[in-house]
Scaffold this motif. Structure first.
Motif: not given
Length: 419
Positions: A262-290
């Motif tokens: 929730g903290g480290v991976l959540g913060f990473f996928v929420n970074l604006p430059v990442i968040n804009y592009y990563e929705h629906g990718t396995y980065l979200t899956v990694a964040h969600a499973h962890a």
């Protein structure tokens, strides 16, 4: 965790309200019915067995609404909402016996559980005719505020109650941490959900604002764990035995994964430059499973071991199965996230940057040899987790049998004494 919420108030008051066991049984039956019905409904719905929108609303009520994370039909959502309300009512009946103020520790457990039902109610605020932007707005209120906001409130409440019952945390400190979490949810959680708002056409400035605030929700958990670990070390240095080492181990593991997922991976996928592009990718899956299994799954197992520790006779308590389960699950989850989900997610992110979002979600992307290898690598993480689940089940069955045997023997002795 639902069982724990029903179990703990009775542990503090040494008695249950009348008909509490019957209410819990009805609630369990409702949960099973809803779960089976929801899975079956989604399966038959996507196969077209409930008809199309042109043929009526049966697909909407019993099948699949077609919304990611909120797929199940409206009937199953209503039953789940009723179950959440029923659970809150049963817990409230027990808490009212504790003779504590409305701002007491037990009441916070009621507020947290009730908030879960309240926020899930946002999934009722749209229909098939609702504009998609409005539907997505309310969907993200459930997805983000329900899971990443209110669930954090519930986690800090239930962990605090557990640590107080283990005598590792003062009741006043627990109540302060929970109050801080309430304010964190109101100030951070509601604003934090806005990192999804650009998805429904709102201005871009919501993305960095939401990213900044959405990482503050687990701060109170760090506080209560710090105080509890200090108390545990004090007991250990004095040579006192601590009977709840395994439940505490699961709670600590859950909290670490809460921080990582929730903290480290959540913060990473929420970074604006990442968040804009990563929705629906396995980065979200990694964040969600962890975050989901690591934080909530391990916590539920830890609370389960606490209940087993309380009801199992001291002479037959054996933590081996649970300790093995803990390490298998943590090793498996680590391998799954590090060796499979994150690498696939980074590959997708690169594909989005270079070739566009559609390419990263296409079947051709997943059929690439190196992506197939990474996807199969998840097996090396899944296998230890399955073994861990089997080990936990074996340990739970063994101790439940011992607890039941002890209960029958105690009842037999009491009958003899009465005679």
């Amino acid at each position: 965790m639902a069982c724990w919420g029903l179990f703990l108030p009775g542990l503090f008051s040494d008695r249950d309200p009348p008909w509490q066991a019957t209410g819990a049984s009805v609630l369990l039956g409702l949960l099973v019915t809803t779960t089976v019905g929801a899975f079956a409904g989604v399966w038959f719905g996507i196969r077209g067995n409930f008809g199309s929108p042109e043929e009526g609303d049966l697909w909407w009520w019993l099948g699949s609404e077609g919304l990611e994370y909120l797929e199940v039909g409206r009937l199953w959502k209503l039953l789940l909402l009723g179950g959440l309300a029923g659970w809150t009512g049963l817990v409230l009946r027990s808490v009212r016996q504790l003779d504590e103020p409305l701002a007491g520790l037990g009441h916070f457990l009621v507020y947290a559980g009730g908030s879960i039902g309240l926020l899930f109610g946002a999934s009722m605020l749209y229909t098939p005719e609702t504009n998609m932007a409005v539907t997505e707005f309310w969907r993200w209120w459930v997805v983000h505020m329900w899971v990443e906001g209110i669930f954090e409130f519930f986690v800090i409440a239930i962990i605090s109650v557990a640590l107080v019952s283990m005598q590792l945390l003062e009741k006043e400190d627990a109540e302060k941490a929970i109050v801080f979490e309430v304010f964190a949810i109101m100030a951070a959680g509601i604003v934090g959900v806005s990192h999804h708002y650009w998805w429904v056409g709102l201005p871009d400035f919501w993305v960095p604002l939401g990213t900044t605030f959405s990482t503050l929700e687990f701060v109170p958990l760090v506080f209560v764990l710090y105080r509890s670990i200090g108390e545990y070390r004090s007991l250990k240095s004095q040579g006192e035995s601590f009977p709840y080492k395994i439940p505490l181990l699961f709670i600590l593991g859950s909290s670490i994964w809460n921080f990582i997922g929730g903290g480290v991976l959540g913060f990473f996928v929420n970074l604006p430059v990442i968040n804009y592009y990563e929705h629906g990718t396995y980065l979200t899956v990694a964040h969600a499973h962890a975050a989901t299994f690591g934080a909530f799954g391990l916590l539920a197992l830890g609370l389960g071991t606490y209940i087993l520790r309380v009801v199992t006779p001291e002479a037959v308590w054996d933590p081996t199965w649970f300790r093995v389960s803990f390490w298998f699950m943590n090793i498996g989850l680590t391998i799954m996230v590090v060796a499979s989900l994150l690498p696939v997610g980074f590959a997708q992110l690169r594909a989005v940057y270079t070739d566009g979002y559609a390419t990263a979600r296409s079947l051709e992307f997943y059929e690439q040899p190196h992506i197939q290898t990474l996807l199969w690598a998840r097996t090396f993480g899944d296998t230890p987790m399955i073994l861990g689940a089997l080990a936990f089940t074996a340990g739970a069955v063994r101790h439940l049998y011992a607890a039941r045997k002890d209960s029958i023997e105690t009842a037999r002795i009491e009958r003899r004494l009465l005679q």
